[in-house]
Motif scaffolding. Structure first.
Motif, PDB file in Angstrom:
ATOM      1  N   LEU A   3       5.357  -7.007   5.069  1.00 27.64           N
ATOM      2  CA  LEU A   3       5.800  -5.700   4.584  1.00 27.64           C
ATOM      3  C   LEU A   3       6.370  -4.866   5.721  1.00 27.64           C
ATOM      4  O   LEU A   3       7.474  -4.311   5.609  1.00 27.64           O
ATOM      5  CB  LEU A   3       4.629  -4.965   3.927  1.00 27.64           C
ATOM      6  CG  LEU A   3       4.935  -3.568   3.388  1.00 27.64           C
ATOM      7  CD1 LEU A   3       5.904  -3.638   2.229  1.00 27.64           C
ATOM      8  CD2 LEU A   3       3.653  -2.863   2.968  1.00 27.64           C
ATOM      9  N   ALA A  15      10.396  -4.260   5.921  1.00 25.84           N
ATOM     10  CA  ALA A  15      10.725  -2.861   5.612  1.00 25.84           C
ATOM     11  C   ALA A  15      11.474  -2.212   6.763  1.00 25.84           C
ATOM     12  O   ALA A  15      12.465  -1.493   6.555  1.00 25.84           O
ATOM     13  CB  ALA A  15       9.454  -2.078   5.293  1.00 25.84           C
ATOM     14  N   GLU A  18      11.148  -7.273  -1.346  1.00 24.93           N
ATOM     15  CA  GLU A  18      10.961  -7.076  -2.781  1.00 24.93           C
ATOM     16  C   GLU A  18       9.758  -7.874  -3.289  1.00 24.93           C
ATOM     17  O   GLU A  18       8.921  -7.356  -4.053  1.00 24.93           O
ATOM     18  CB  GLU A  18      12.219  -7.507  -3.527  1.00 24.93           C
ATOM     19  CG  GLU A  18      12.114  -7.339  -5.045  1.00 24.93           C
ATOM     20  CD  GLU A  18      13.388  -7.720  -5.763  1.00 24.93           C
ATOM     21  OE1 GLU A  18      13.378  -7.724  -7.010  1.00 24.93           O
ATOM     22  OE2 GLU A  18      14.385  -8.008  -5.085  1.00 24.93           O
ATOM     23  N   THR A  50       7.169  -8.959  -1.527  1.00 24.50           N
ATOM     24  CA  THR A  50       5.930  -8.426  -0.950  1.00 24.50           C
ATOM     25  C   THR A  50       5.495  -7.144  -1.651  1.00 24.50           C
ATOM     26  O   THR A  50       4.314  -6.963  -1.975  1.00 24.50           O
ATOM     27  CB  THR A  50       6.120  -8.146   0.553  1.00 24.50           C
ATOM     28  OG1 THR A  50       6.578  -9.331   1.205  1.00 24.50           O
ATOM     29  CG2 THR A  50       4.821  -7.700   1.192  1.00 24.50           C
ATOM     30  N   GLN A  51       6.449  -6.267  -1.915  1.00 22.03           N
ATOM     31  CA  GLN A  51       6.105  -4.999  -2.554  1.00 22.03           C
ATOM     32  C   GLN A  51       5.661  -5.198  -3.999  1.00 22.03           C
ATOM     33  O   GLN A  51       4.766  -4.499  -4.476  1.00 22.03           O
ATOM     34  CB  GLN A  51       7.306  -4.047  -2.490  1.00 22.03           C
ATOM     35  CG  GLN A  51       7.560  -3.551  -1.077  1.00 22.03           C
ATOM     36  CD  GLN A  51       8.678  -2.533  -1.006  1.00 22.03           C
ATOM     37  OE1 GLN A  51       8.573  -1.524  -0.319  1.00 22.03           O
ATOM     38  NE2 GLN A  51       9.768  -2.795  -1.684  1.00 22.03           N
ATOM     39  N   THR A  52       6.258  -6.150  -4.676  1.00 15.37           N
ATOM     40  CA  THR A  52       5.839  -6.432  -6.052  1.00 15.37           C
ATOM     41  C   THR A  52       4.402  -6.943  -6.084  1.00 15.37           C
ATOM     42  O   THR A  52       3.582  -6.492  -6.892  1.00 15.37           O
ATOM     43  CB  THR A  52       6.778  -7.470  -6.696  1.00 15.37           C
ATOM     44  OG1 THR A  52       8.109  -6.964  -6.699  1.00 15.37           O
ATOM     45  CG2 THR A  52       6.347  -7.763  -8.126  1.00 15.37           C
ATOM     46  N   TRP A  60       2.020  -4.227  -5.178  1.00 11.22           N
ATOM     47  CA  TRP A  60       1.847  -3.279  -6.279  1.00 11.22           C
ATOM     48  C   TRP A  60       0.742  -3.738  -7.226  1.00 11.22           C
ATOM     49  O   TRP A  60       0.004  -2.927  -7.767  1.00 11.22           O
ATOM     50  CB  TRP A  60       3.168  -3.118  -7.034  1.00 11.22           C
ATOM     51  CG  TRP A  60       3.243  -1.820  -7.768  1.00 11.22           C
ATOM     52  CD1 TRP A  60       3.144  -1.612  -9.104  1.00 11.22           C
ATOM     53  CD2 TRP A  60       3.415  -0.528  -7.199  1.00 11.22           C
ATOM     54  NE1 TRP A  60       3.248  -0.285  -9.406  1.00 11.22           N
ATOM     55  CE2 TRP A  60       3.409   0.411  -8.248  1.00 11.22           C
ATOM     56  CE3 TRP A  60       3.567  -0.066  -5.887  1.00 11.22           C
ATOM     57  CZ2 TRP A  60       3.567   1.771  -8.034  1.00 11.22           C
ATOM     58  CZ3 TRP A  60       3.720   1.294  -5.674  1.00 11.22           C
ATOM     59  CH2 TRP A  60       3.708   2.187  -6.737  1.00 11.22           C
ATOM     60  N   PRO A  63       4.216   1.409  -0.045  1.00 10.85           N
ATOM     61  CA  PRO A  63       5.066   1.415  -1.240  1.00 10.85           C
ATOM     62  C   PRO A  63       4.925   2.688  -2.075  1.00 10.85           C
ATOM     63  O   PRO A  63       5.912   3.208  -2.602  1.00 10.85           O
ATOM     64  CB  PRO A  63       4.593   0.188  -2.027  1.00 10.85           C
ATOM     65  CG  PRO A  63       3.990  -0.704  -1.010  1.00 10.85           C
ATOM     66  CD  PRO A  63       3.345   0.219  -0.031  1.00 10.85           C
ATOM     67  N   ARG A  99       6.514   5.622  -0.207  1.00  9.97           N
ATOM     68  CA  ARG A  99       7.973   5.552  -0.357  1.00  9.97           C
ATOM     69  C   ARG A  99       8.399   6.103  -1.724  1.00  9.97           C
ATOM     70  O   ARG A  99       9.370   6.853  -1.834  1.00  9.97           O
ATOM     71  CB  ARG A  99       8.422   4.104  -0.193  1.00  9.97           C
ATOM     72  CG  ARG A  99       9.855   3.816  -0.605  1.00  9.97           C
ATOM     73  CD  ARG A  99      10.860   4.474   0.338  1.00  9.97           C
ATOM     74  NE  ARG A  99      12.177   4.473  -0.269  1.00  9.97           N
ATOM     75  CZ  ARG A  99      13.006   3.451  -0.250  1.00  9.97           C
ATOM     76  NH1 ARG A  99      12.651   2.325   0.338  1.00  9.97           N
ATOM     77  NH2 ARG A  99      14.199   3.543  -0.816  1.00  9.97           N
ATOM     78  N   VAL A 158      11.100   0.505  -5.542  1.00 13.58           N
ATOM     79  CA  VAL A 158      10.590   0.752  -4.199  1.00 13.58           C
ATOM     80  C   VAL A 158      11.516   0.209  -3.130  1.00 13.58           C
ATOM     81  O   VAL A 158      11.491   0.617  -1.995  1.00 13.58           O
ATOM     82  CB  VAL A 158       9.189   0.094  -4.040  1.00 13.58           C
ATOM     83  CG1 VAL A 158       8.576   0.457  -2.716  1.00 13.58           C
ATOM     84  CG2 VAL A 158       8.292   0.526  -5.180  1.00 13.58           C
TER      85      VAL A 158
END
Length: 449
Positions: free
Chosen positions: A70, A74, A193, A195-197, A200, A285, A288, A435
């Motif tokens: 992340l 990022a 994308e 990693t953030q999913t 989440w 996330p 952001r 995000v």
């Protein structure tokens, strides 16, 4: 011909929980966790205490698992996308300047509280037999620790400072190479994308994580732990509250001309999650999202928020080490002078990257103590109470990480004031794709509201 039975109109328990506002779920987890922890401690129910500790540990491990990819992706993407941001250098400079200004105010409040309340006097804490931590805490260690000797090691050991350094270098190289580095940028965006999913999904488990983390602290330490640290604990919480609600409100009102109430309405999901998770990077996330929901342009937020999550630490790097340094000095009967207080302020502003967004602020504290020449063994005194202090410290960190982009955007006339004045909608029902930082040269989707 038989017909299928009609579905019952009453929703299931799971459906009711899912429809409950997320902040209510967090508060419920906190209250239930404290109750179960108290029960486990008073009734000596070892299996319950172990279960709470395991739940909290798994939640934190899942958050930490996402930290290396992340942070790296990022920052790579955000630095690379700065090439298409108007006045990128000006925005970056203003962001760093406001990070420093608010950090100086925070450390001044911490020093003021410490000097007024004398948190280490009369504690009767025993210091015999304490050993200094193995954690590196000198300026030489800090400076040399920025540069990785082994790329794999930096990721395997989750050395966030080294990961940040490599990410900035890669992002700058992508800008230099232009179209030839486009595949690397595309790959970084895809990994970000993914990693953030996944992260989440972990964030949705925060109510359960809250239950375990709070329950473990109550079951393990109880309330007796606070007695010798009562003044220190109050100082940290009062100091963080002053910065969070008073200083930030004044900055918003007089430096940006904004209504502070709207900021807290929009940023509260991130502040709340930070309090529970004790991880600025794990909250990234959500931070952001709330920053964009408050009207900060996506292209600027994609740089400022990851940058802040690894360097902007008003709680961990300003308020706490200043109060803790006074506490340790008083426990060891060491007098501090004006020069020492100036050094504390300097370390807080310049060395805040040492905390690197991870749970805890031990590295920052050892850096402060070693700079002042105070006994590093004093850190051992604070280890037991650190989780209790770290919750409010991290919440303050994350609030500052959202505040500065809002202030800079407002002063640069790029803030969507209408969005700021109406930060509505449930962040947790929005699509995770919102995000992702806006891609360079492409039309960014509007922030989820």
């Amino acid at each position: 011909m038989s017909t299928a039975p009609e579905a019952t109109s009453s929703p299931s328990v799971l459906t009711k929980i899912r429809k409950t506002p997320f902040w209510v779920q967090i508060v419920a987890g906190l209250v239930l966790g404290a109750g179960l922890g108290y029960l486990a401690r008073t009734a000596d129910i070892s299996w319950l205490a172990t279960t709470l500790e395991t739940i909290g540990k798994i939640f934190v491990q899942l958050l930490k698992l996402a930290v290396p990819p992340l942070v790296f992706t990022a920052i790579v993407v955000s630095v690379a996308n700065l090439r298409n941001v108007t006045n990128a250098a000006r925005l970056a400079t203003r962001t760093l300047l406001w990070f420093m200004i608010t950090s100086l105010i925070a450390v001044a409040i911490g020093l003021g509280l410490g000097l007024l309340t004398n948190p280490g006097r009369g504690t009767d804490l025993k210091t015999e037999g304490l050993k200094a931590l193995d954690s590196k805490g000198t300026w030489i260690d800090f400076l040399t620790g920025i540069f990785p000797t082994n790329i794999v090691d930096a990721f395997a050991k989750v050395n966030v400072l080294q990961i940040v350094f490599m990410a900035v270098v890669v992002g700058a190289a992508i800008i230099k190479l232009g179209s030839r580095a486009e595949p690397v940028l595309k790959l970084s965006e895809s990994v970000l994308e993914l990693t953030q999913t996944a992260l989440w999904w972990v964030i949705r488990l925060s109510p359960l994580g809250t239950l375990g983390l709070i329950g473990k602290s109550v079951a393990k330490y109880g309330w007796d732990l606070l007695k010798p640290f009562a003044t220190l604990t109050l100082d940290v919480y009062i100091g963080c509250a002053l910065v969070l609600f008073v200083v930030y409100s004044l900055v918003l009102r007089f430096a940006a001309g904004l209504n502070p109430v709207n900021f807290f309405k929009g940023a509260w999901p991130a502040i709340q999650l930070a309090f529970v998770s004790r991880s600025s990077v794990g909250t990234l996330p959500v931070t952001r999202r709330v920053t964009e929901r408050l009207g900060v342009p996506s292209e600027y937020a994609s740089f400022s928020v990851p940058f802040g999550a690894t360097t902007k630490m008003d709680g961990c790097a300003a308020i706490y080490p200043s109060i803790a340094a006074i506490f340790v000095a008083q426990v060891y009967n060491i007098d501090l002078g004006i020069k020492d207080y100036v050094l504390i302020a300097f370390v807080s502003v310049v060395g805040s990257a040492a905390t690197a967004g991870l749970t805890g602020a031990i590295v920052m504290l050892t850096l402060t103590l070693s700079t002042l020449g105070l006994p590093l063994e004093g850190v051992g005194l604070l280890l037991a109470i650190d989780p209790i202090l770290d919750m409010v410290r991290t919440a303050t960190n994350v609030a500052g990480q959202a505040l500065v982009p809002v202030v800079v955007a407002a002063r640069e006339k790029i803030l969507d004031v209408a969005a700021y004045n109406d930060p509505s909608g449930d962040l947790y029902d929005a699509a995770p794709a919102a995000v992702i930082p806006a891609q360079a040269g492409k039309e960014a989707a509007p922030a989820a509201v």
